[in-house]
Design a protein around this motif. Structure first.
Motif, short mmCIF file in Angstrom:
data_model
loop_
_atom_site.label_atom_id
_atom_site.label_comp_id
_atom_site.label_asym_id
_atom_site.label_seq_id
_atom_site.Cartn_x
_atom_site.Cartn_y
_atom_site.Cartn_z
N LEU A 1 41.67 36.56 29.19
CA LEU A 1 41.24 37.95 28.99
C LEU A 1 40.27 38.27 30.12
CD1 LEU A 1 40.52 37.89 25.14
CD2 LEU A 1 42.69 38.37 26.31
N ALA A 2 40.54 39.35 30.85
CA ALA A 2 39.68 39.71 31.99
C ALA A 2 39.45 41.21 31.96
CB ALA A 2 40.36 39.28 33.29
N GLY A 3 38.47 41.62 31.20
CA GLY A 3 38.25 43.05 31.04
C GLY A 3 39.31 43.66 30.14
N ILE B 1 36.02 36.36 29.70
CA ILE B 1 34.76 36.43 30.44
C ILE B 1 33.94 37.59 29.89
CG2 ILE B 1 35.70 37.88 32.34
CD1 ILE B 1 33.73 36.02 34.12
N HIS B 2 32.68 37.29 29.66
CA HIS B 2 31.80 38.29 29.05
C HIS B 2 30.56 38.43 29.95
CE1 HIS B 2 29.81 40.61 25.90
NE2 HIS B 2 28.74 39.86 26.09
N PRO B 3 30.15 39.67 30.23
CA PRO B 3 29.06 39.87 31.19
C PRO B 3 27.65 39.74 30.59
CG PRO B 3 29.94 41.98 30.55
CD PRO B 3 30.76 40.93 29.84
N SER C 1 42.33 45.69 31.04
CA SER C 1 42.39 47.11 30.68
C SER C 1 41.97 48.02 31.84
CB SER C 1 41.49 47.40 29.47
OG SER C 1 41.88 46.64 28.36
N GLY C 2 41.40 47.39 32.88
CA GLY C 2 40.82 48.24 33.94
C GLY C 2 41.24 47.84 35.33
N GLY C 3 40.25 47.81 36.24
CA GLY C 3 40.52 47.62 37.66
C GLY C 3 41.05 46.25 38.02
N VAL D 1 26.22 40.71 38.79
CA VAL D 1 26.86 39.79 37.83
C VAL D 1 28.35 39.65 38.15
CG1 VAL D 1 27.50 39.45 35.41
CG2 VAL D 1 25.18 40.22 36.00
N LEU D 2 28.98 40.77 38.50
CA LEU D 2 30.43 40.74 38.77
C LEU D 2 30.76 39.77 39.90
CD1 LEU D 2 33.10 42.06 37.79
CD2 LEU D 2 32.81 43.75 39.61
N LYS D 3 29.90 39.73 40.91
CA LYS D 3 30.12 38.81 42.02
C LYS D 3 30.18 37.36 41.51
CE LYS D 3 28.19 41.06 46.17
NZ LYS D 3 27.54 42.21 45.49
C1 GRF Z 1 33.83 42.60 33.84
O1 GRF Z 1 32.51 43.09 33.90
C2 GRF Z 1 33.92 41.61 32.72
O2 GRF Z 1 32.72 40.89 32.53
C3 GRF Z 1 34.18 42.48 31.54
O3 GRF Z 1 34.96 43.56 32.00
C4 GRF Z 1 34.81 43.66 33.39
C5 GRF Z 1 36.15 43.41 34.01
O4 GRF Z 1 36.13 43.94 35.27
N1 GRF Z 1 34.88 41.74 30.53
P1 GRF Z 1 37.49 43.85 36.13
O5 GRF Z 1 38.52 44.72 35.44
O6 GRF Z 1 37.90 42.40 36.15
O7 GRF Z 1 37.09 44.36 37.48
#
Ligand code: GRF
Length: 195
Positions: free
Chosen positions: A85-87, A107-109, A8-10, A169-171
């Protein structure tokens, strides 16, 4: 194995997943799909040469199942074996989850089962945690539940804000998700834990 990535995002996780599937790897990216036509991840996917699709959730208003039928219609021509699923920030109902049961990852942060849901870093900081991290799990009907396939742990530092913790965490997400996907695509569901 053919992999579709939903975002949904970057799309920083998507980029790392796509880059990891080069060379001798049991999976290849066949689709990046977003519910938001303005998602930066769509441009990044195109730059990486991965086909993209958009299914905007807004026209479906509260009819989650109609949205999910449109999702499936957009996904199926690409014939994925695995969904990552990635964001992807839409709640999925059993309709979609059952379609991809046993072959959908998220993936869940946070270090599940702690901090399901949103604002995980702020909640961990407010609770005075000393460790945080991320989890890759199989997607089941329960939100942010399902068998854990991998976790990565990071320390919470003095003076951390939700933003500084999220960046740390993202790293680790970028290391964990590709590692889990490679094993999952090779049929190995043994969980991994990164310190
Ligand atoms: C990450 O923080 C992930 O844990 C969460 O959403 C974010 C996705 O970031 N599910 P990106 O769009 O992959 O940069």
């Amino acid at each position: 194995k053919r992999v579709a990535i939903l975002l949904s995002g970057g799309g920083s996780n998507m980029v790392k997943l796509v880059e990891s599937m080069r060379g001798d790897h049991p999976a290849q990216p066949v689709l990046v799909l977003s519910n938001d036509s303005t998602a930066g991840g769509l441009d990044r996917a195109a730059e990486l040469g991965v086909p993209t699709e958009v299914v905007d959730h807004r026209p479906f208003k509260g009819d989650r199942e109609a949205f999910e039928r449109a999702l499936i219609a957009a996904i199926e021509p690409h014939a994925p074996d695995i969904i990552c699923l990635a964001g992807f920030m839409r709640i999925l109902t059993p309709l979609f989850i059952n379609t991809y049961a046993g072959r959908m990852l998220n993936i869940h942060p946070s270090l599940l089962p702690k901090y399901r849901g949103l604002h995980t870093h702020k909640r961990a900081l407010d609770a005075g945690e000393t460790q945080a991290g991320c989890t890759v799990h199989e997607v089941t009907a329960e939100l942010d539940d399902g068998p854990i396939l991998g976790q990565a742990q990071v320390p919470i530092e003095e003076g951390d804000s939700p933003e500084t913790l999220a960046a740390r965490v993202l790293k680790q997400e970028h290391v964990l998700y590709p590692a889990v996907l490679e094993r999952f695509a090779a049929g190995n569901r043994e969980p991994i834990f990164l310190g």
